[in-house]
Write an enzyme that holds these catalytic residues in place. Structure first.
Site, PDB file in Angstrom:
ATOM      1  N   ILE A  11     -53.822   7.536 -53.311  1.00  0.00           N
ATOM      2  CA  ILE A  11     -54.849   8.335 -52.627  1.00  0.00           C
ATOM      3  C   ILE A  11     -55.813   7.445 -51.839  1.00  0.00           C
ATOM      4  O   ILE A  11     -56.868   7.908 -51.389  1.00  0.00           O
ATOM      5  CB  ILE A  11     -55.649   9.232 -53.609  1.00  0.00           C
ATOM      6  CG1 ILE A  11     -56.426   8.394 -54.625  1.00  0.00           C
ATOM      7  CG2 ILE A  11     -54.731  10.234 -54.289  1.00  0.00           C
ATOM      8  CD1 ILE A  11     -57.472   9.194 -55.394  1.00  0.00           C
ATOM      9  N   SER A  12     -55.441   6.196 -51.631  1.00  0.00           N
ATOM     10  CA  SER A  12     -56.315   5.271 -50.906  1.00  0.00           C
ATOM     11  C   SER A  12     -56.183   5.459 -49.395  1.00  0.00           C
ATOM     12  O   SER A  12     -55.080   5.364 -48.856  1.00  0.00           O
ATOM     13  CB  SER A  12     -55.950   3.834 -51.263  1.00  0.00           C
ATOM     14  OG  SER A  12     -56.441   2.927 -50.298  1.00  0.00           O
ATOM     15  N   PRO A  13     -57.301   5.695 -48.690  1.00  0.00           N
ATOM     16  CA  PRO A  13     -57.210   5.826 -47.238  1.00  0.00           C
ATOM     17  C   PRO A  13     -56.774   4.535 -46.559  1.00  0.00           C
ATOM     18  O   PRO A  13     -56.084   4.561 -45.540  1.00  0.00           O
ATOM     19  CB  PRO A  13     -58.635   6.220 -46.825  1.00  0.00           C
ATOM     20  CG  PRO A  13     -59.516   5.689 -47.919  1.00  0.00           C
ATOM     21  CD  PRO A  13     -58.693   5.828 -49.161  1.00  0.00           C
TER      22      PRO A  13
END
Length: 199
Positions: A11-13
């Site tokens: 879920i890391s941009p």
């Protein structure tokens, strides 16, 4: 032949913004990659970091500006406030681990597909249906979303320990087998130069 341990969060941009450049760099230099999805919030806690929601407002504002700038610079679509973030990283991470163990697909495409689902497509990557779609699109059996959950949980926890031991404190984080470490998608050029023996 160089080897890279790739620590990332589904879920890391910034993992999304890395795209598939790591895979292109590795192919260019004949390097191999071990993918190590982990719980980035736990990683922050273990390595002196602070989750985005708990950071000072000035840091939150700068992060928002920087993400948009980096996306524009890279020519990538990006939604600063996706409908399903934050969400549970574990299901997509377990599925990724199962896919890496099973083989037969494109792991770089899978990592990018999962993060793109969150940051562009407004999908919840904690949902089995979304995970199956990502697996299938990357050439894996979608049923992997439902298999190897115990092994996935064990590997997921071990990846966090490995990251802390290796000195990785964010995502994406690249650790070369010669000990060189690179933090962030904006350091991929440096990784490329390092593998070429120029840095």
């Amino acid at each position: 032949m160089a080897h890279i341990d790739y620590y990332f969060a589904t879920i890391s941009p910034y993992t999304y913004l890395a795209g598939t450049r790591l895979e292109e760099i590795a192919a260019k230099h004949g390097a191999t990659i071990t993918y190590k999805p982990l719980d980035i919030i736990a990683q922050f806690g273990r390595t002196g970091g602070t989750p985005p929601k708990d950071r000072h407002v000035s840091r939150q504002e700068y992060r928002a500006q920087e993400l948009v700038r980096q996306a524009k610079k890279l020519g990538m679509p990006f939604n600063l406030q996706p409908a399903h973030w934050p969400t549970n990283m574990a299901p997509s991470s377990y599925a990724f681990i199962a896919a890496q163990n099973a083989g037969g697909g494109d792991l770089g495409a899978l990592a990018h597909g999962i993060t793109k689902a969150c940051w562009v497509d407004e999908k919840n990557v904690a949902e089995d249906e979304v995970i199956r779609e990502c697996l299938e699109a990357a050439g894996f059996d979608p049923a992997l979303a439902d298999s190897g959950l115990l092994a996935g949980a064990e590997t997921y926890a071990r990846n966090l320990e490995d990251a802390v031991e290796a000195g990785a404190f964010g995502a994406p984080f690249y650790v070369v087998d010669d000990g060189a470490r690179f933090w962030g998608q904006d350091r991929l050029e440096d990784l490329d130069l390092h593998l070429a023996g120029k840095l």
